[in-house]
Design a protein around this motif. Structure first.
Motif, PDB file in Angstrom:
ATOM      1  N   HIS A  14       0.837  -1.192   0.000  1.00  0.00           N
ATOM      2  CA  HIS A  14       0.000   0.000   0.000  1.00  0.00           C
ATOM      3  C   HIS A  14       0.873   1.244   0.000  1.00  0.00           C
ATOM      4  O   HIS A  14       1.875   1.300   0.705  1.00  0.00           O
ATOM      5  N   PRO A  15       0.513   2.281  -0.773  1.00  0.00           N
ATOM      6  CA  PRO A  15       1.343   3.479  -0.848  1.00  0.00           C
ATOM      7  C   PRO A  15       1.635   4.113   0.514  1.00  0.00           C
ATOM      8  O   PRO A  15       2.708   4.658   0.715  1.00  0.00           O
ATOM      9  N   GLU A  16       0.693   4.075   1.453  1.00  0.00           N
ATOM     10  CA  GLU A  16       0.920   4.684   2.766  1.00  0.00           C
ATOM     11  C   GLU A  16       2.061   3.995   3.505  1.00  0.00           C
ATOM     12  O   GLU A  16       2.737   4.603   4.314  1.00  0.00           O
ATOM     13  N   GLN A  17       2.281   2.708   3.243  1.00  0.00           N
ATOM     14  CA  GLN A  17       3.356   1.987   3.917  1.00  0.00           C
ATOM     15  C   GLN A  17       4.720   2.372   3.355  1.00  0.00           C
ATOM     16  O   GLN A  17       5.732   2.165   4.006  1.00  0.00           O
ATOM     17  N   ASP A  26      -1.334  13.438   2.557  1.00  0.00           N
ATOM     18  CA  ASP A  26      -2.779  13.281   2.395  1.00  0.00           C
ATOM     19  C   ASP A  26      -3.126  13.453   0.918  1.00  0.00           C
ATOM     20  O   ASP A  26      -3.654  14.474   0.512  1.00  0.00           O
ATOM     21  N   LEU A  27      -2.779  12.437   0.132  1.00  0.00           N
ATOM     22  CA  LEU A  27      -3.024  12.491  -1.303  1.00  0.00           C
ATOM     23  C   LEU A  27      -3.925  11.333  -1.720  1.00  0.00           C
ATOM     24  O   LEU A  27      -3.761  10.219  -1.232  1.00  0.00           O
ATOM     25  N   PRO A  28      -4.864  11.586  -2.629  1.00  0.00           N
ATOM     26  CA  PRO A  28      -5.738  10.499  -3.078  1.00  0.00           C
ATOM     27  C   PRO A  28      -4.998   9.510  -3.970  1.00  0.00           C
ATOM     28  O   PRO A  28      -4.105   9.888  -4.719  1.00  0.00           O
ATOM     29  N   VAL A  29      -5.361   8.242  -3.866  1.00  0.00           N
ATOM     30  CA  VAL A  29      -4.822   7.208  -4.746  1.00  0.00           C
ATOM     31  C   VAL A  29      -5.737   7.149  -5.965  1.00  0.00           C
ATOM     32  O   VAL A  29      -6.935   6.952  -5.833  1.00  0.00           O
ATOM     33  N   ILE A  30      -5.155   7.345  -7.140  1.00  0.00           N
ATOM     34  CA  ILE A  30      -5.922   7.384  -8.379  1.00  0.00           C
ATOM     35  C   ILE A  30      -5.767   6.052  -9.097  1.00  0.00           C
ATOM     36  O   ILE A  30      -4.654   5.570  -9.277  1.00  0.00           O
ATOM     37  N   VAL A  64       4.501   7.664  -5.566  1.00  0.00           N
ATOM     38  CA  VAL A  64       4.189   6.472  -4.773  1.00  0.00           C
ATOM     39  C   VAL A  64       2.855   6.651  -4.063  1.00  0.00           C
ATOM     40  O   VAL A  64       2.019   5.748  -4.053  1.00  0.00           O
ATOM     41  N   ALA A  65       2.631   7.828  -3.484  1.00  0.00           N
ATOM     42  CA  ALA A  65       1.412   8.066  -2.719  1.00  0.00           C
ATOM     43  C   ALA A  65       0.161   8.092  -3.593  1.00  0.00           C
ATOM     44  O   ALA A  65      -0.912   7.684  -3.153  1.00  0.00           O
TER      45      ALA A  65
END
Length: 96
Positions: A14-17, A26-30, A64-65
């Motif tokens: 997961h990008p947050e990891q 605090d960026l949306p995953v597209i 990445v995020a």
């Protein structure tokens, strides 16, 4: 030597990891191949600019995020008029 499956399962998915920021960006995953338009694009652009300018996130960290490509994030920043930082980290000089 660990097996190939052990290496593959131990890497974060997961990008947050993958983020080194605390708190995380605090960026949306597209989703892949998803085109952003209108208000959705403006909101995304604002968040990316804030992460780049205020949080000092690199373009790679933002990629990445958000799961967007380097080129897409770079183009967005250039079109937004944000001042681009010079590439690379601290320079190391070697005495001879």
């Amino acid at each position: 030597m660990p097996s190939p499956t052990a290496i593959a399962t131990s890497t974060p998915r997961h990008p947050e990891q993958l983020s080194k920021f605390d708190p995380p960006l605090d960026l949306p995953v597209i989703k892949k191949r998803r085109r952003l338009t209108g208000d959705e694009y403006e909101e995304f652009r604002t968040k990316v600019l804030k992460a780049y300018m205020e949080r000092r996130a690199s373009i790679n960290d933002i990629c990445v995020a958000t799961t967007r490509s380097y080129g897409a994030i770079h183009k967005l920043l250039v079109r937004s008029g944000g001042e681009m930082r010079p590439p690379g980290g601290a320079r190391v000089t070697v005495k001879r």
